[in-house]
Design a protein around this motif. Structure first.
Motif, short mmCIF file in Angstrom:
data_model
loop_
_atom_site.label_atom_id
_atom_site.label_comp_id
_atom_site.label_asym_id
_atom_site.label_seq_id
_atom_site.Cartn_x
_atom_site.Cartn_y
_atom_site.Cartn_z
N LYS A 34 -6.30 -5.90 -29.16
CA LYS A 34 -5.95 -5.13 -30.35
C LYS A 34 -6.65 -3.78 -30.25
O LYS A 34 -7.76 -3.67 -29.72
CB LYS A 34 -6.38 -5.85 -31.61
N ILE A 35 -6.00 -2.76 -30.77
CA ILE A 35 -6.57 -1.41 -30.74
C ILE A 35 -6.76 -0.95 -32.18
O ILE A 35 -5.81 -0.93 -32.97
CB ILE A 35 -5.64 -0.43 -29.99
N GLY A 36 -7.99 -0.59 -32.51
CA GLY A 36 -8.31 -0.17 -33.86
C GLY A 36 -7.72 1.19 -34.20
O GLY A 36 -7.47 2.02 -33.32
N LYS A 37 -7.51 1.40 -35.49
CA LYS A 37 -6.95 2.67 -35.96
C LYS A 37 -7.84 3.84 -35.57
O LYS A 37 -7.35 4.90 -35.17
CB LYS A 37 -6.77 2.62 -37.48
N ASP A 38 -9.16 3.65 -35.66
CA ASP A 38 -10.08 4.74 -35.31
C ASP A 38 -9.99 5.08 -33.83
O ASP A 38 -10.10 6.24 -33.44
CB ASP A 38 -11.51 4.40 -35.71
N ALA A 39 -9.74 4.09 -32.97
CA ALA A 39 -9.58 4.35 -31.54
C ALA A 39 -8.32 5.16 -31.29
O ALA A 39 -8.31 6.10 -30.49
CB ALA A 39 -9.53 3.04 -30.76
N LYS A 40 -7.24 4.81 -31.97
CA LYS A 40 -5.98 5.56 -31.83
C LYS A 40 -6.15 6.99 -32.29
O LYS A 40 -5.69 7.93 -31.63
CB LYS A 40 -4.86 4.88 -32.62
N SER A 68 -0.09 5.23 -29.77
CA SER A 68 -0.29 3.79 -29.90
C SER A 68 0.51 3.02 -28.85
O SER A 68 0.00 2.10 -28.21
CB SER A 68 0.11 3.35 -31.30
#
Length: 148
Positions: free
Chosen positions: A60-66, A48
């Motif tokens: 913003k970076i989504g949880k699924d992308a991480k 992250s």
């Protein structure tokens, strides 16, 4: 490390008919859920942090992308490590070293990354050497300095 399977990138060929595949076990939703459950315990904070540094602060970076990037990174590490382990095993060594990783990356077609990492490894070793020399000089110069 010797028990790791050797990973080979799949080549997709565009044809009008799907290629026959050997019979593979069907992966259920339960298996995926169980895999994700194990994944939770791996630290995602580093991934992250790196991702956030690469994009504008307003993004913003989504949880699924991480999670997706984490899976990719884990697969890449396994791929390189298994090739490096194979080399060290062939040379009858139990420890994988920096040169083994560089060899694996070059051997697997990541030459551009291997060149950059070769420079990094040389600088890292130089820094380690400097630090150990400084520590040795500190202990020889004032034997009572540790007691403070």
């Amino acid at each position: 490390m010797a028990h790791l399977p050797r990973l080979v990138p799949a080549i997709r060929i565009a044809t009008s008919q799907p290629l026959p595949t050997p019979e593979q076990p069907v992966i259920s939703e339960y298996d995926i859920g169980e895999y994700r459950e194990q994944d939770r315990f791996l630290p995602i904070a580093n991934i992250s942090r790196i991702m956030k540094a690469a994009v504008p602060s307003s993004t913003k970076i989504g949880k699924d992308a991480k999670e997706c990037v984490q899976e990719c990174v884990s697969e890449f590490i396994s791929f390189i490590s298994s090739e490096a382990a194979e080399r060290s095993l062939n040379e009858k060594r139990k420890t994988i070293g920096g040169e083994d990783i560089l060899y694996a990356m070059s051997n697997l077609g990541f030459d551009n990354y291997a060149e950059v990492l070769k420079i990094y490894l040389a600088k890292h070793r130089e820094h380690q050497s400097t630090m150990s020399s400084a520590r040795a000089g500190q202990y020889q110069g004032d034997p009572g300095a540790d007691e403070l």
